[in-house]
Motif scaffolding. Structure first.
Motif, PDB file in Angstrom:
ATOM      1  N   ALA A 278       4.081   5.675  -5.371  1.00 52.91           N
ATOM      2  CA  ALA A 278       4.088   5.698  -6.832  1.00 52.91           C
ATOM      3  C   ALA A 278       3.023   6.658  -7.350  1.00 52.91           C
ATOM      4  O   ALA A 278       3.254   7.424  -8.295  1.00 52.91           O
ATOM      5  CB  ALA A 278       3.874   4.292  -7.390  1.00 52.91           C
ATOM      6  N   GLU A 279       1.835   6.630  -6.738  1.00 46.46           N
ATOM      7  CA  GLU A 279       0.781   7.553  -7.146  1.00 46.46           C
ATOM      8  C   GLU A 279       1.190   9.002  -6.881  1.00 46.46           C
ATOM      9  O   GLU A 279       0.935   9.890  -7.682  1.00 46.46           O
ATOM     10  CB  GLU A 279      -0.522   7.231  -6.412  1.00 46.46           C
ATOM     11  N   GLY A 280       1.833   9.213  -5.726  1.00 47.21           N
ATOM     12  CA  GLY A 280       2.303  10.566  -5.389  1.00 47.21           C
ATOM     13  C   GLY A 280       3.344  11.062  -6.382  1.00 47.21           C
ATOM     14  O   GLY A 280       3.302  12.206  -6.839  1.00 47.21           O
TER      15      GLY A 280
ATOM     16  N   ALA B 208       3.685  10.034  -9.433  1.00 44.04           N
ATOM     17  CA  ALA B 208       2.992  10.232 -10.715  1.00 44.04           C
ATOM     18  C   ALA B 208       2.246  11.569 -10.714  1.00 44.04           C
ATOM     19  O   ALA B 208       2.242  12.288 -11.708  1.00 44.04           O
ATOM     20  CB  ALA B 208       2.032   9.085 -10.985  1.00 44.04           C
ATOM     21  N   ARG B 209       1.601  11.901  -9.579  1.00 42.12           N
ATOM     22  CA  ARG B 209       0.886  13.184  -9.488  1.00 42.12           C
ATOM     23  C   ARG B 209       1.849  14.358  -9.603  1.00 42.12           C
ATOM     24  O   ARG B 209       1.583  15.332 -10.289  1.00 42.12           O
ATOM     25  CB  ARG B 209       0.113  13.266  -8.172  1.00 42.12           C
TER      26      ARG B 209
ATOM     27  N   THR C  42       0.839  -1.208   0.000  1.00 41.35           N
ATOM     28  CA  THR C  42       0.000   0.000   0.000  1.00 41.35           C
ATOM     29  C   THR C  42       0.867   1.248   0.000  1.00 41.35           C
ATOM     30  O   THR C  42       0.605   2.208  -0.744  1.00 41.35           O
ATOM     31  CB  THR C  42      -0.944  -0.003   1.229  1.00 41.35           C
TER      32      THR C  42
ATOM     33  N   VAL D  94       2.433   1.710  -3.448  1.00 41.35           N
ATOM     34  CA  VAL D  94       1.426   2.171  -4.397  1.00 41.35           C
ATOM     35  C   VAL D  94       1.151   3.658  -4.166  1.00 41.35           C
ATOM     36  O   VAL D  94       1.086   4.444  -5.109  1.00 41.35           O
ATOM     37  CB  VAL D  94       0.129   1.333  -4.288  1.00 41.35           C
ATOM     38  N   CYS D  95       1.003   4.040  -2.899  1.00 39.59           N
ATOM     39  CA  CYS D  95       0.755   5.453  -2.568  1.00 39.59           C
ATOM     40  C   CYS D  95       1.926   6.326  -2.994  1.00 39.59           C
ATOM     41  O   CYS D  95       1.738   7.418  -3.526  1.00 39.59           O
ATOM     42  CB  CYS D  95       0.484   5.612  -1.078  1.00 39.59           C
TER      43      CYS D  95
ATOM     44  N   SER E 127       3.016  14.587 -13.160  1.00 39.29           N
ATOM     45  CA  SER E 127       1.940  15.114 -14.003  1.00 39.29           C
ATOM     46  C   SER E 127       1.790  16.622 -13.818  1.00 39.29           C
ATOM     47  O   SER E 127       1.637  17.364 -14.784  1.00 39.29           O
ATOM     48  CB  SER E 127       0.629  14.402 -13.673  1.00 39.29           C
TER      49      SER E 127
END
Length: 135
Positions: A21-23, A25-26, A15, A18-19, A29
């Motif tokens: 990686a999402e951070g 990516a954000r 978890t 994943v968090c 972006s």
């Protein structure tokens, strides 16, 4: 029980990854969006400056009485772009017309001399004119 604890730990680590990686990516972006916005703004500024350089500016001298009574001269100049001569001509003609209009008369151009035809040079127009009564 230890098996259950290691499963929870593995799930928590997954978890977190994943968090993270999402951070990332954000953030990436958002950075791409800012870069794209910066390029658009920079392009818009470049276009605005290019247009402003083409418009340029124009100025005129005061109307001066010539040696011949009732005859006057005014000069105007303009810079920027291929059509600067047109702005110089128009400004000189308007100054002559306005000068006579203020006296309740109309202008009559005797001679106009124009200089400067290259794209980014100063263009000038000198107008010799007379004021005549309106009919």
């Amino acid at each position: 029980m230890s098996n259950q604890g290691s499963d929870s730990l593995a799930e928590a680590c997954t978890t977190v990854r994943v968090c993270e990686a999402e951070g990332v990516a954000r953030v990436a972006s958002a950075a791409r969006k800012r870069a794209a916005l910066f390029l658009r703004v920079r392009g818009a500024v470049a276009v605005a400056l290019a247009c402003a350089s083409l418009v340029g500016c124009a100025s005129s001298t005061d109307v001066v009485a010539s040696d011949k009574p009732g005859s006057y001269t005014v000069a105007a100049s303009a810079t920027g772009g291929r059509m600067a001569w047109a702005r110089a001509h128009e400004l000189a003609m308007n100054e002559a017309r306005d000068y006579c209009d203020r006296r309740g008369m109309q202008s009559s151009v005797n001679r106009e001399t124009v200089s400067g035809v290259s794209a980014m040079t100063e263009h000038a127009s000198s107008v010799s004119f007379e004021c005549h009564p309106r009919f």
